[in-house]
Motif scaffolding. Structure first.
Motif, PDB file in Angstrom:
ATOM      1  N   LEU A 148      -8.882   4.578 -10.733  1.00  0.00           N
ATOM      2  CA  LEU A 148      -7.563   5.303 -10.566  1.00  0.00           C
ATOM      3  C   LEU A 148      -6.580   5.377 -11.263  1.00  0.00           C
ATOM      4  N   ILE A 149      -6.342   4.079 -11.811  1.00  0.00           N
ATOM      5  CA  ILE A 149      -5.219   3.825 -13.142  1.00  0.00           C
ATOM      6  C   ILE A 149      -5.889   3.906 -14.378  1.00  0.00           C
ATOM      7  N   LEU A 209      -8.010  17.034 -11.378  1.00  0.00           N
ATOM      8  CA  LEU A 209      -7.025  17.114 -11.732  1.00  0.00           C
ATOM      9  C   LEU A 209      -7.828  16.665 -13.678  1.00  0.00           C
ATOM     10  N   TYR A 247      -4.797   8.369   2.553  1.00  0.00           N
ATOM     11  CA  TYR A 247      -4.175   9.070   1.486  1.00  0.00           C
ATOM     12  C   TYR A 247      -4.616   8.746   0.581  1.00  0.00           C
ATOM     13  N   ILE A 248      -4.377   7.736  -0.164  1.00  0.00           N
ATOM     14  CA  ILE A 248      -5.141   7.072  -1.490  1.00  0.00           C
ATOM     15  C   ILE A 248      -6.234   7.616  -1.618  1.00  0.00           C
ATOM     16  N   ILE A 269      -5.602  10.969  -2.833  1.00  0.00           N
ATOM     17  CA  ILE A 269      -4.918  10.930  -4.592  1.00  0.00           C
ATOM     18  C   ILE A 269      -5.893  10.846  -4.993  1.00  0.00           C
ATOM     19  N   TRP A 273      -5.420   7.857 -14.770  1.00  0.00           N
ATOM     20  CA  TRP A 273      -4.239   8.191 -15.045  1.00  0.00           C
ATOM     21  C   TRP A 273      -3.957   7.951 -16.688  1.00  0.00           C
ATOM     22  N   LEU A 325     -10.501  19.769 -14.012  1.00  0.00           N
ATOM     23  CA  LEU A 325      -9.334  20.736 -14.092  1.00  0.00           C
ATOM     24  C   LEU A 325      -9.022  20.796 -16.074  1.00  0.00           C
ATOM     25  N   ILE A 351      -9.046   1.661  -7.106  1.00  0.00           N
ATOM     26  CA  ILE A 351      -7.529   1.685  -7.574  1.00  0.00           C
ATOM     27  C   ILE A 351      -8.008   1.537  -9.182  1.00  0.00           C
ATOM     28  N   PHE A 379      -8.399  13.870  -4.990  1.00  0.00           N
ATOM     29  CA  PHE A 379      -7.248  14.745  -6.620  1.00  0.00           C
ATOM     30  C   PHE A 379      -7.153  15.147  -7.248  1.00  0.00           C
ATOM     31  N   ASN A 380      -7.106  13.113  -8.273  1.00  0.00           N
ATOM     32  CA  ASN A 380      -6.585  13.224 -10.054  1.00  0.00           C
ATOM     33  C   ASN A 380      -8.101  13.586 -10.306  1.00  0.00           C
ATOM     34  N   LEU A 395      -5.504  10.525 -18.413  1.00  0.00           N
ATOM     35  CA  LEU A 395      -4.896  11.503 -18.010  1.00  0.00           C
ATOM     36  C   LEU A 395      -3.403  11.924 -18.945  1.00  0.00           C
ATOM     37  N   ALA A 396      -2.758  10.886 -19.162  1.00  0.00           N
ATOM     38  CA  ALA A 396      -1.583  10.427 -19.903  1.00  0.00           C
ATOM     39  C   ALA A 396      -1.861  11.253 -21.814  1.00  0.00           C
ATOM     40  N   THR A 425       1.400  -1.385  -0.081  1.00  0.00           N
ATOM     41  CA  THR A 425       0.545  -0.406   0.079  1.00  0.00           C
ATOM     42  C   THR A 425       0.868   1.044  -0.180  1.00  0.00           C
ATOM     43  N   PHE A 472       1.395  15.191 -13.049  1.00  0.00           N
ATOM     44  CA  PHE A 472       0.256  15.483 -14.394  1.00  0.00           C
ATOM     45  C   PHE A 472       0.026  17.005 -13.748  1.00  0.00           C
ATOM     46  N   PHE A 514       2.555   1.484  -3.488  1.00  0.00           N
ATOM     47  CA  PHE A 514       1.063   2.267  -4.045  1.00  0.00           C
ATOM     48  C   PHE A 514       0.708   3.746  -3.767  1.00  0.00           C
ATOM     49  N   PHE A 515       0.937   4.032  -2.476  1.00  0.00           N
ATOM     50  CA  PHE A 515       0.913   5.626  -2.444  1.00  0.00           C
ATOM     51  C   PHE A 515       2.228   6.115  -3.082  1.00  0.00           C
ATOM     52  N   THR A 565      -0.282  20.178 -15.927  1.00  0.00           N
ATOM     53  CA  THR A 565      -1.489  20.796 -15.734  1.00  0.00           C
ATOM     54  C   THR A 565      -0.964  22.870 -15.767  1.00  0.00           C
ATOM     55  N   ALA A 622       1.055   6.786  -6.538  1.00  0.00           N
ATOM     56  CA  ALA A 622       0.310   7.439  -6.902  1.00  0.00           C
ATOM     57  C   ALA A 622       0.902   8.924  -6.821  1.00  0.00           C
ATOM     58  N   ASN A 630      -5.384   4.216   4.830  1.00  0.00           N
ATOM     59  CA  ASN A 630      -5.597   4.088   3.625  1.00  0.00           C
ATOM     60  C   ASN A 630      -5.900   4.967   3.136  1.00  0.00           C
ATOM     61  N   ILE A 674       2.581  10.278  -9.849  1.00  0.00           N
ATOM     62  CA  ILE A 674       2.330  10.294 -10.809  1.00  0.00           C
ATOM     63  C   ILE A 674       1.633  11.240 -10.685  1.00  0.00           C
ATOM     64  N   SER A 675       0.570  11.652 -10.182  1.00  0.00           N
ATOM     65  CA  SER A 675      -0.217  12.763  -9.242  1.00  0.00           C
ATOM     66  C   SER A 675       0.390  14.094  -9.783  1.00  0.00           C
TER      67      SER A 675
END
Lengths: 47, 436
Positions: B11-12, B365, B354-355, B358, B15, B368, B8, B361-362, B18-19, A4, A18, A7-8, A22, A11, B352, A14-15
């Motif tokens: 989220l991927i 983004l 924080y995930i 994120i 990404w 945006l 998850i 946040f994504n 976004l990419a 975990t 981005f 991954f954090f 932006t 992540a 978890n 990557i964030s």
């Protein structure tokens, strides 16, 4: 380091990338706006 | 555990999306930075090839007169334009209007042929018939609702002649002529500006990949004959032939300053029918070309197939999954007002959190970047970069963009049912036109 946590960190990187892109594109967007807007003004004045 | 894995995966997928958006936006931004000071100059061409302009029209009496006049008034030598007007299975006054325009004094010396057609095959069928009759080196196509600007054809030809061997086709941009009609047309206008000013330009600038649109393009007549013409009955004959061109190693060149105005659907029903046809056609093309991901096909075909598969399958599934997660939690939250101690089905544990942040946040983004793409596209077009457009973009993210899900689910179901029931799914639903 647990899976975990790995991954954090991934992540987060990557964030952040981005987010950085932006912000960069926002600045470039202003540059293009400024340049092209000038062209439009020139066209408006063109008799 | 399963709910966390699903989040998850979402989220991927964000990404990945976004990419892809950032890569194409990079190409478009570089292009506009390079060209933002350039002036469009109309210089004499080395020669003016004969162009056979084809206008397929099925019950188009509302818009056909303006279109034909705009084509005949284009800035291209009159003797080098052959105009074929097809009144395709019409039950209205399209044929009569075409004849009226031909008889006008200013157009009497022009090379115009009007064909009353009763054959099958839809638009592709008309284009194949035109191919047999055409005398031009290039075939130009304008839909019945498309009003090209004066230099539209000139810029297309100029782009094709830059490298006639490789540029077997050239395509321009289409602008919405009824953009200010209502909320829907405003949203469609934004979508079209972004598609053409960011996506098409980014793909061409970075990878020399072009896509034949339905209208405002020219294509080398001999080349089309060599690849067997258009596929009769194809729902999206434009995407279909684009893949054929890329497969042959030739290019579809972008003439970014060739512009035509086209009419967009003004109500939800017309929009739904048009987009469902497009989505079904695109699914068919994806299914037909999926094998090219794994064979020795041209790399542009692989790229395009991958792009379509990502958009129509992966990205679409991810959006649906994301919406299921969101609405499940909203429903349980609402139920929680009446039933105490209900637990949210999709949530991260406290360790978890924080995930989860994120992920949020994504998502922000993504919105945006969506607005930035719109903004970047709008600043490159006269009169479009206004603050209202940003608010409209935000509103359309939560409303208009979500229609894509409805349309694509419906198209997937329709394609599946066509296969199961062995019914003909290639029923061409004509886009409704409006007086404007």
């Amino acid at each position: 380091m647990s899976l975990t946590d790995v991954f954090f960190v991934l992540a987060l990187i990557i964030s952040a990338f981005f987010a950085f892109c932006t912000v960069g594109f926002f600045i470039l967007h202003l540059v293009i706006y400024h340049r092209i807007n000038k062209n439009f003004k020139a066209v408006e004045k063109d008799d | 555990m399963i709910s966390q894995i699903l989040m998850i995966v979402t989220l991927i997928s964000i990404w990945f999306s976004l990419a892809m958006s950032l890569i194409i936006l990079t190409g478009a931004t570089h292009f506009w930075l390079k060209n933002s000071r350039a002036k469009s100059v109309v210089k004499p061409l080395p020669y003016y090839p004969l162009i056979t302009v084809v206008v397929p029209a099925h019950n188009e009496e509302v818009v056909i007169a303006q279109t034909v006049k705009a084509i005949l008034d284009m800035n291209y030598p009159q003797a080098r334009v052959e105009l074929l007007l097809f009144a395709d299975n019409c039950s209205d006054g399209t044929y009569r209007v075409m004849k009226y325009i031909k008889q006008l004094p200013e157009y009497q010396k022009r090379n115009i042929k009007i064909i009353k057609r009763t054959g099958s095959g839809g638009k592709a069928g008309v284009l194949n018939d035109a191919l047999k009759m055409a005398h031009g080196q290039y075939i130009g196509v304008y839909d019945a609702d498309a009003m090209p600007e004066k230099n539209a054809l000139y810029f297309l030809v100029a782009e094709a002649l830059k490298d006639p061997e490789r540029h077997v086709a050239a395509f321009g941009r289409n602008k919405t002529r009824n953009a200010t009609q209502n909320f829907l047309t405003r949203c469609i206008n934004q979508e079209i500006v972004v598609t053409q000013r960011i996506q098409h330009i980014g793909l061409w600038h970075l990878f020399k990949i072009g896509r034949i649109p339905g209208t405002n393009f020219i294509i080398n007549a001999e080349f089309v004959k060599s690849i067997g013409g258009w596929r009769n009955g194809a729902l999206t004959e434009d995407t279909d032939i684009s893949f054929k061109i890329m497969q042959s190693g030739k290019l579809i060149a972008l003439a970014y300053n060739s512009e035509a105005f086209q009419q967009e659907p003004e109500n939800l029903k017309a929009y739904y029918m048009q987009r469902k046809r497009w989505a079904k056609g695109n699914y068919e093309v994806v299914i037909a070309n999926f094998k090219h991901l794994f064979d020795r096909s041209n790399w542009r075909v692989k790229f395009e197939t991958f792009y379509y598969v990502s958009t129509f399958l992966w990205f679409n599934c991810a959006i649906i999954l994301s919406d299921i997660i969101f609405f499940s939690n909203v429903i349980v939250l609402a139920l929680g007002l009446f039933v105490p101690n209900l637990q949210l089905p999709f949530m991260f544990s406290a360790s978890n959190i924080y995930i989860a942040q994120i992920l949020f946040f994504n998502w922000a983004l993504m919105i945006l970047l969506y607005l930035l793409q719109i903004s970047m596209a709008l600043v490159t077009q006269f009169g479009q970069a206004t603050s209202e457009q940003i608010w409209l973009g935000l509103a359309s993210y939560f409303t208009y963009s979500q229609l894509f899900i409805v349309v694509s689910i419906s198209a997937v179901c329709s394609v599946m049912m066509d296969r199961i029931l062995r019914r003909d799914g290639n029923v061409w639903v004509k886009t409704k036109r409006f007086n404007d």
